[in-house]
Design an enzyme around this catalytic site. Structure first.
Site, PDB file in Angstrom:
ATOM      1  N   ALA A  44       0.858  -1.185   0.000  1.00  0.00           N
ATOM      2  CA  ALA A  44       0.000   0.000   0.000  1.00  0.00           C
ATOM      3  C   ALA A  44       0.894   1.234   0.000  1.00  0.00           C
ATOM      4  O   ALA A  44       1.715   1.410   0.898  1.00  0.00           O
ATOM      5  CB  ALA A  44      -0.908  -0.005   1.223  1.00  0.00           C
ATOM      6  N   VAL A  76       4.115  -1.252   3.639  1.00  0.00           N
ATOM      7  CA  VAL A  76       4.070   0.158   3.259  1.00  0.00           C
ATOM      8  C   VAL A  76       5.030   0.423   2.104  1.00  0.00           C
ATOM      9  O   VAL A  76       6.229   0.167   2.201  1.00  0.00           O
ATOM     10  CB  VAL A  76       4.420   1.068   4.451  1.00  0.00           C
ATOM     11  CG1 VAL A  76       4.363   2.539   4.030  1.00  0.00           C
ATOM     12  CG2 VAL A  76       3.462   0.812   5.609  1.00  0.00           C
ATOM     13  N   LYS A  77       4.479   0.941   1.025  1.00  0.00           N
ATOM     14  CA  LYS A  77       5.239   1.191  -0.189  1.00  0.00           C
ATOM     15  C   LYS A  77       5.750   2.636  -0.175  1.00  0.00           C
ATOM     16  O   LYS A  77       4.968   3.579  -0.086  1.00  0.00           O
ATOM     17  CB  LYS A  77       4.332   0.955  -1.399  1.00  0.00           C
ATOM     18  CG  LYS A  77       5.022   0.734  -2.726  1.00  0.00           C
ATOM     19  CD  LYS A  77       3.957   0.328  -3.742  1.00  0.00           C
ATOM     20  CE  LYS A  77       4.521   0.126  -5.121  1.00  0.00           C
ATOM     21  NZ  LYS A  77       3.434  -0.169  -6.084  1.00  0.00           N
ATOM     22  N   VAL A  78       7.085   2.788  -0.260  1.00  0.00           N
ATOM     23  CA  VAL A  78       7.735   4.086  -0.090  1.00  0.00           C
ATOM     24  C   VAL A  78       8.654   4.366  -1.279  1.00  0.00           C
ATOM     25  O   VAL A  78       9.402   3.476  -1.688  1.00  0.00           O
ATOM     26  CB  VAL A  78       8.560   4.097   1.220  1.00  0.00           C
ATOM     27  CG1 VAL A  78       9.220   5.444   1.444  1.00  0.00           C
ATOM     28  CG2 VAL A  78       7.682   3.727   2.417  1.00  0.00           C
TER      29      VAL A  78
END
Length: 217
Positions: free
Chosen positions: A60, A86-88
């Site tokens: 996400a 968590v996509k960063v």
């Protein structure tokens, strides 16, 4: 090698899951918008809906580009479901956020990776996944598969635990090449995964079997 599907389409995710070959999902704001999912509340619900379909990791993506914003968003995303990663983005603030998330026990996917140096920093910061973009590199006359191979080799040599998640997969050939160079994961549209089944000799053999079956029944 794990198969992730790159989409926000619940029907496609459910179809891939029903085949028993799906290991996870990646998605992003563009894919959400494509499905008509707009607004923070709707996006958050959609992530939870995806987690309800699959048993694997769901990436996400944060929308913020500054460190403080990434941390705030990332905490909220991680709290949605245990499957959320968590996509960063691979920026200076992104790498800093990945290190902070790692210290908090929040898993991350470092996205928009186009060089070995970026992949190295992501691994050192503690990213769970790193996503080199194969197709986009090919688009600018670089070799996306070669980058995947180099990252795999460096990670294995130095013992980094970060998994190499090859993204921007455009074809069956990309999938096979990623398999051959040792990528841990590929994420692609469902159409590319389904195309792995296609072969003219399979179609020919099936036609022969069907004809023989009709003759003996």
């Amino acid at each position: 090698m794990k198969f992730f599907i790159d989409t926000a389409n619940l029907e496609q995710i459910a179809k891939a899951e029903s085949m028993g070959i799906l290991d996870g999902v990646t998605t992003n704001p563009s894919l959400m918008a494509k499905e008509g999912v707009k607004g923070n509340e709707a996006i958050m619900k959609h992530y939870v809906d995806i987690c309800g379909i699959v048993t694997g990791d769901v990436s996400a993506e944060v929308l913020s580009t500054d460190y403080e914003g990434m941390i705030e968003e990332g905490k909220k995303l991680a709290a949605l479901h245990k499957q959320i990663v968590v996509k960063v983005p691979c920026t200076a603030d992104g790498i800093r956020a990945i290190k902070s998330f790692s210290d908090m026990g929040i898993r991350t996917n470092c996205t928009l990776v186009f060089s070995l140096g970026q992949a190295l920093l992501a691994a050192k910061a503690g990213a769970s996944y790193v996503s080199p973009f194969v197709g986009r590199l090919d688009d600018v006359s670089s070799n996306g598969i070669e980058l995947v191979s180099r990252i795999v080799n460096v990670y294995r040599y130095y013992g980094y635990q970060t998994e190499v998640l090859a993204a921007s997969i455009r074809s069956v050939q990309h999938i096979i090449q990623c398999l051959e160079v040792g990528a841990d994961v590929i994420t692609s549209p469902l159409s590319s995964i389904m195309a792995l089944l296609d072969h003219p000799l399979t179609d020919k053999g099936l036609a022969i079997f069907e004809k023989a079956t009709k003759e003996i029944i």
